[in-house]
Write an enzyme that holds these catalytic residues in place. Structure first.
Site, mmCIF file in Angstrom:
data_model
loop_
_atom_site.group_PDB
_atom_site.id
_atom_site.type_symbol
_atom_site.label_atom_id
_atom_site.label_comp_id
_atom_site.label_asym_id
_atom_site.label_seq_id
_atom_site.Cartn_x
_atom_site.Cartn_y
_atom_site.Cartn_z
ATOM 1 N N CYS A 186 -5.425 9.618 -5.736
ATOM 2 C CA CYS A 186 -5.401 8.965 -7.037
ATOM 3 C C CYS A 186 -6.476 9.550 -7.952
ATOM 4 C CB CYS A 186 -5.595 7.473 -6.858
ATOM 5 S SG CYS A 186 -6.961 7.059 -5.785
ATOM 6 N N GLN B 235 8.368 14.002 -2.941
ATOM 7 C CA GLN B 235 7.112 14.418 -3.563
ATOM 8 C C GLN B 235 7.084 15.926 -3.776
ATOM 9 O OE1 GLN B 235 4.428 12.543 -4.835
ATOM 10 N NE2 GLN B 235 5.959 10.950 -4.613
ATOM 11 N N ILE C 150 0.830 -1.227 0.000
ATOM 12 C CA ILE C 150 0.000 0.000 0.000
ATOM 13 C C ILE C 150 0.856 1.266 0.000
ATOM 14 C CG2 ILE C 150 -2.027 -1.116 1.009
ATOM 15 C CD1 ILE C 150 -1.240 0.161 3.709
ATOM 16 N N TRP D 4 1.195 5.741 0.745
ATOM 17 C CA TRP D 4 1.267 6.607 1.913
ATOM 18 C C TRP D 4 0.166 7.655 1.969
ATOM 19 C CZ3 TRP D 4 1.401 11.005 -0.764
ATOM 20 C CH2 TRP D 4 2.013 10.982 -2.040
ATOM 21 N N ASN D 5 -0.658 7.777 0.924
ATOM 22 C CA ASN D 5 -1.600 8.908 0.911
ATOM 23 C C ASN D 5 -2.829 8.679 1.788
ATOM 24 O OD1 ASN D 5 -2.257 6.991 -1.020
ATOM 25 N ND2 ASN D 5 -3.111 8.460 -2.464
ATOM 26 N N ASP E 273 9.612 17.925 -4.240
ATOM 27 C CA ASP E 273 10.522 18.249 -5.350
ATOM 28 C C ASP E 273 9.900 17.887 -6.690
ATOM 29 O OD1 ASP E 273 12.293 19.126 -3.481
ATOM 30 O OD2 ASP E 273 13.628 17.380 -3.581
ATOM 31 N N LYS E 274 9.196 16.740 -6.736
ATOM 32 C CA LYS E 274 8.535 16.322 -7.979
ATOM 33 C C LYS E 274 7.504 17.377 -8.400
ATOM 34 C CE LYS E 274 5.120 12.920 -9.594
ATOM 35 N NZ LYS E 274 4.431 11.643 -9.430
ATOM 36 N N LYS F 60 2.767 -4.962 3.258
ATOM 37 C CA LYS F 60 3.846 -3.985 3.445
ATOM 38 C C LYS F 60 3.259 -2.582 3.426
ATOM 39 C CE LYS F 60 6.815 -1.865 0.690
ATOM 40 N NZ LYS F 60 6.885 -0.543 1.362
ATOM 41 N N GLU G 51 0.634 12.562 -13.987
ATOM 42 C CA GLU G 51 0.098 12.653 -12.630
ATOM 43 C C GLU G 51 1.107 13.396 -11.757
ATOM 44 O OE1 GLU G 51 -2.178 9.573 -9.821
ATOM 45 O OE2 GLU G 51 -0.062 9.076 -10.007
ATOM 46 N N ILE G 52 0.726 14.556 -11.265
ATOM 47 C CA ILE G 52 1.657 15.360 -10.455
ATOM 48 C C ILE G 52 1.561 14.957 -8.984
ATOM 49 C CG2 ILE G 52 2.276 17.708 -9.757
ATOM 50 C CD1 ILE G 52 1.205 18.672 -12.487
ATOM 51 N N GLU H 226 -4.317 -0.660 -8.340
ATOM 52 C CA GLU H 226 -5.022 0.639 -8.341
ATOM 53 C C GLU H 226 -3.934 1.699 -8.495
ATOM 54 O OE1 GLU H 226 -5.971 3.876 -7.961
ATOM 55 O OE2 GLU H 226 -6.245 3.677 -5.801
HETATM 56 P P1 NAI Z 1 5.270 3.659 -5.493
HETATM 57 O O1 NAI Z 1 4.379 3.019 -6.470
HETATM 58 O O2 NAI Z 1 6.755 3.539 -5.745
HETATM 59 O O3 NAI Z 1 5.025 3.091 -4.012
HETATM 60 C C1 NAI Z 1 3.812 2.550 -3.540
HETATM 61 C C2 NAI Z 1 4.109 1.319 -2.699
HETATM 62 O O4 NAI Z 1 4.794 0.365 -3.502
HETATM 63 C C3 NAI Z 1 5.032 1.580 -1.500
HETATM 64 O O5 NAI Z 1 4.671 0.732 -0.431
HETATM 65 C C4 NAI Z 1 6.383 1.176 -2.032
HETATM 66 O O6 NAI Z 1 7.310 0.814 -1.036
HETATM 67 C C5 NAI Z 1 6.033 -0.015 -2.907
HETATM 68 N N1 NAI Z 1 6.999 -0.319 -3.960
HETATM 69 C C6 NAI Z 1 7.798 0.556 -4.628
HETATM 70 N N2 NAI Z 1 8.583 -0.114 -5.510
HETATM 71 C C7 NAI Z 1 8.272 -1.437 -5.399
HETATM 72 C C8 NAI Z 1 8.746 -2.622 -6.050
HETATM 73 N N3 NAI Z 1 9.700 -2.588 -6.967
HETATM 74 N N4 NAI Z 1 8.195 -3.807 -5.689
HETATM 75 C C9 NAI Z 1 7.215 -3.856 -4.755
HETATM 76 N N5 NAI Z 1 6.752 -2.774 -4.112
HETATM 77 C C10 NAI Z 1 7.259 -1.563 -4.421
HETATM 78 O O7 NAI Z 1 4.869 5.180 -5.360
HETATM 79 P P2 NAI Z 1 5.722 6.367 -4.695
HETATM 80 O O8 NAI Z 1 7.153 6.250 -5.116
HETATM 81 O O9 NAI Z 1 5.432 6.408 -3.251
HETATM 82 O O10 NAI Z 1 5.073 7.633 -5.384
HETATM 83 C C11 NAI Z 1 5.393 7.948 -6.730
HETATM 84 C C12 NAI Z 1 4.163 8.381 -7.466
HETATM 85 O O11 NAI Z 1 3.233 7.307 -7.537
HETATM 86 C C13 NAI Z 1 3.363 9.491 -6.824
HETATM 87 O O12 NAI Z 1 3.917 10.761 -7.096
HETATM 88 C C14 NAI Z 1 2.036 9.295 -7.471
HETATM 89 O O13 NAI Z 1 2.055 9.852 -8.760
HETATM 90 C C15 NAI Z 1 1.916 7.792 -7.574
HETATM 91 N N6 NAI Z 1 1.142 7.233 -6.446
HETATM 92 C C16 NAI Z 1 -0.162 6.865 -6.660
HETATM 93 C C17 NAI Z 1 -0.931 6.416 -5.606
HETATM 94 C C18 NAI Z 1 -2.358 6.031 -5.779
HETATM 95 O O14 NAI Z 1 -3.158 6.240 -4.892
HETATM 96 N N7 NAI Z 1 -2.731 5.426 -6.877
HETATM 97 C C19 NAI Z 1 -0.402 6.326 -4.245
HETATM 98 C C20 NAI Z 1 0.989 6.680 -4.131
HETATM 99 C C21 NAI Z 1 1.710 7.120 -5.208
#
Ligand code: NAI
Ligand code: MG
Length: 493
Positions: free
Chosen positions: A299, A346, A164, A166-167, A348-349, A190, A396-397, A265
């Site tokens: 999201c 985030q 999952i 962090w939002n 900085d992005k 996790k 997606e910002i 998702e």
């Molecule tokens: P992310 O997709 O990298 O992280 C989300 C989860 O996946 C975290 O628990 C992370 O530790 C895990 N994860 C990351 N890499 C993995 C891998 N190789 N294998 C298995 N698990 C992995 O997202 P991040 O880096 O936190 O945020 C980057 C962008 O993703 C955000 O700026 C946003 O655009 C998007 N995002 C979308 C979300 C949504 O609600 N759909 C939620 C969070 C981020």
């Protein structure tokens, strides 16, 4: 772990937080390599505590505990109704500790205490909803040719790996635990590395709620290590993931080695379409909420704001006036309207996109800068005169940045709304029922809102078209993703 707060003062005190263990097989343990990482307060950039960091060895222990609980533990013999009762217990305990959990969520995630309290109501409701499903998951009898009796059984998929973001840490946990446990699976979850605290508190409550050891396991750690170990483990049957689509691609490739089932998702770039015949007051407030709720870290954020050209000037002016008045600050102060973004990365992005928007020629109407010198705050930002192919209109910002895209008619706006690889949500503001239903039918999105935004309920299916996801969460729809369908045929002689 935290101090309980019964009443709701204007500013709550920061919670007292201990170092965080892992939760494996019903026990709170250190990581086997004794590694830790810091949990950060995004409002101050200060370390809250150290958190045990799970590696592949810890994950293996968690998977073994989950497998044992699935195949030989008391969980296997637990009646469906009793699984439901445990989920009801967890919902009750969550409700009793709602204020404590909301404070912890706000402190670690940066969401305002008001939003965190709202999330907690959603968490409780989700757990209760799936508690009710536990003894209503049925197979069917099926008419077949010949003298046979055929029926179907819906059985758990098995050990489920849940990853999952962090939002909405607690809400995402509830969306994933609820259906998984109602269907009789066991879980290795996790939490996001940015928000490792509230999920571990929920593990304590799950133990208190009566879930047998190993049914729920909770790990903390980074995606590339802990997350990747979960995805690669042959003892895990299914992955449920929420996050970025680039991460989902990595997960799907790794999961292919053992053909794990995957549901995703994955966010969006959702079109929010304002027609001149809308209720202007309501639509301005709706467009504002669509993009700035939780600092745009949603999201479903309404980040592509299509405004009919003849009302654009007035509409954007009203939006900008509101944006300039928004109160940013300490998320634990109940009068704060927007907290910090979750991390330096985030922030900085987001600021990087603001810079690109200006370079590509969009007109900055409000915001555009970091707020303050401490923590990760970003001003509510509006770009006008945005072209569909600018980075701020395509990517997606995940921050408080909205792109205003002028349009003239319904056919044009539907085509442009669909011109994206995302398809999570969409909204339309109009008094014209023909336009509303045409848009709802034609837009490629898993959720469509008419004269409202961000209305997400545990009872309604939620998920994305195209690269916004695979499968659905919430409602009855998610149950098929947490069960295997078995056909049994008996020769009646
Ligand atoms: P992310 O997709 O990298 O992280 C989300 C989860 O996946 C975290 O628990 C992370 O530790 C895990 N994860 C990351 N890499 C993995 C891998 N190789 N294998 C298995 N698990 C992995 O997202 P991040 O880096 O936190 O945020 C980057 C962008 O993703 C955000 O700026 C946003 O655009 C998007 N995002 C979308 C979300 C949504 O609600 N759909 C939620 C969070 C981020
Ligand atoms: Mg990432």
């Amino acid at each position: 772990m935290t101090t309980a707060t019964a009443e709701k003062p204007r500013t709550v005190k920061p919670p007292v937080v201990k170092e965080q263990p892992l939760f494996i097989g019903g026990k709170f343990v250190d990581s086997s390599a004794n590694k830790t990482f810091p949990a950060i307060n995004p409002a101050t950039d200060e370390t809250i505590c150290q958190v045990a960091e799970a590696d592949a060895t810890d994950n293996d222990l968690a998977v073994k505990a989950a497998r044992k609980a699935l195949e030989s533990g008391p969980w296997k013999k637990t009646d469906a109704a009793d699984r439901g009762r445990m989920l009801y217990n967890l919902a009750d305990l969550t409700e009793q500790h709602a204020e404590e959990l909301a404070v912890l969520e706000s402190y670690n995630c940066g969401k305002t205490i008001t939003d965190a309290r709202g999330d907690l109501q959603g968490v409780v409701r989700t757990l209760r909803y799936y508690a009710g499903w536990a003894d209503k998951i049925e197979g069917r009898t099926v008419p077949v040719r010949g003298n046979f009796l055929s029926y179907t059984l819906r059985q758990p998929v098995g050990v489920v790996g849940q990853i999952i973001p962090w939002n909405f840490p607690l809400l995402m946990l509830a969306w994933k635990w609820g259906p998984a446990l109602a269907c009789g699976n066991t879980v290795v979850m996790k939490l996001a590395e940015q928000t490792p605290l509230t999920g571990m508190r929920m593990a304590e409550l799950a133990l208190e709620a009566g879930f047998p050891n190993g049914v729920v396991n909770v790990l903390n750690g980074y995606g590339e290590t802990t997350g990747a170990a979960i995805v690669a483990h042959p003892g895990i049957d299914k992955i449920a993931f929420t996050g970025h689509f680039e991460t989902a691609k990595i997960i799907q490739k790794s999961a292919a080695n053992s053909l794990k089932r995957c549901t995703f998702e994955l966010g969006g770039k959702s079109p929010n379409v304002i027609f001149a015949d809308c209720d202007m007051e309501q639509a301005v407030a709706g467009a504002f909420h669509a993009i700035y709720f939780h600092g745009g870290q949603c999201c479903t954020a309404g980040s592509r704001l299509f405004v009919e050209d003849r009302i654009r000037k007035e509409f954007t002016q009203r939006l900008a006036d509101k944006a300039k008045k928004r109160k940013l600050g300490d998320p634990l102060d109940a009068t704060t309207e927007q907290g910090p973004q979750v991390s330096q990365e985030q922030m900085d992005k987001i600021l990087g996109y603001v810079e690109r928007g200006q370079k590509q020629g969009a007109k900055l109407l409000a915001g555009g800068k970091r707020h303050g010198a401490k923590g990760f705050f970003v001003e509510p930002t509006i770009f006008d005169d945005v072209k569909d192919d600018m980075a701020i209109a395509t990517d997606e910002i995940f921050g408080p940045v909205v792109s205003v895209l002028p349009f003239k008619g319904i056919d044009e706006v539907i085509e442009r709304a669909n011109n994206t690889y995302y398809g999570l949500a969409a909204a339309i503001w109009t008094k014209d029922i023909d336009k509303a239903h045409t848009f709802a039918r034609e837009v490629k999105a898993g959720t469509v809102w008419v004269n409202c935004y961000h209305v997400v309920d545990t009872t309604t299916p939620f998920g994305g078209f195209k690269m916004s996801g695979q499968g659905r969460e919430n409602g009855e729809a998610v149950l098929e993703h947490y069960t295997e369908l078995k056909t049994v045929t008996i020769n009646l002689g």
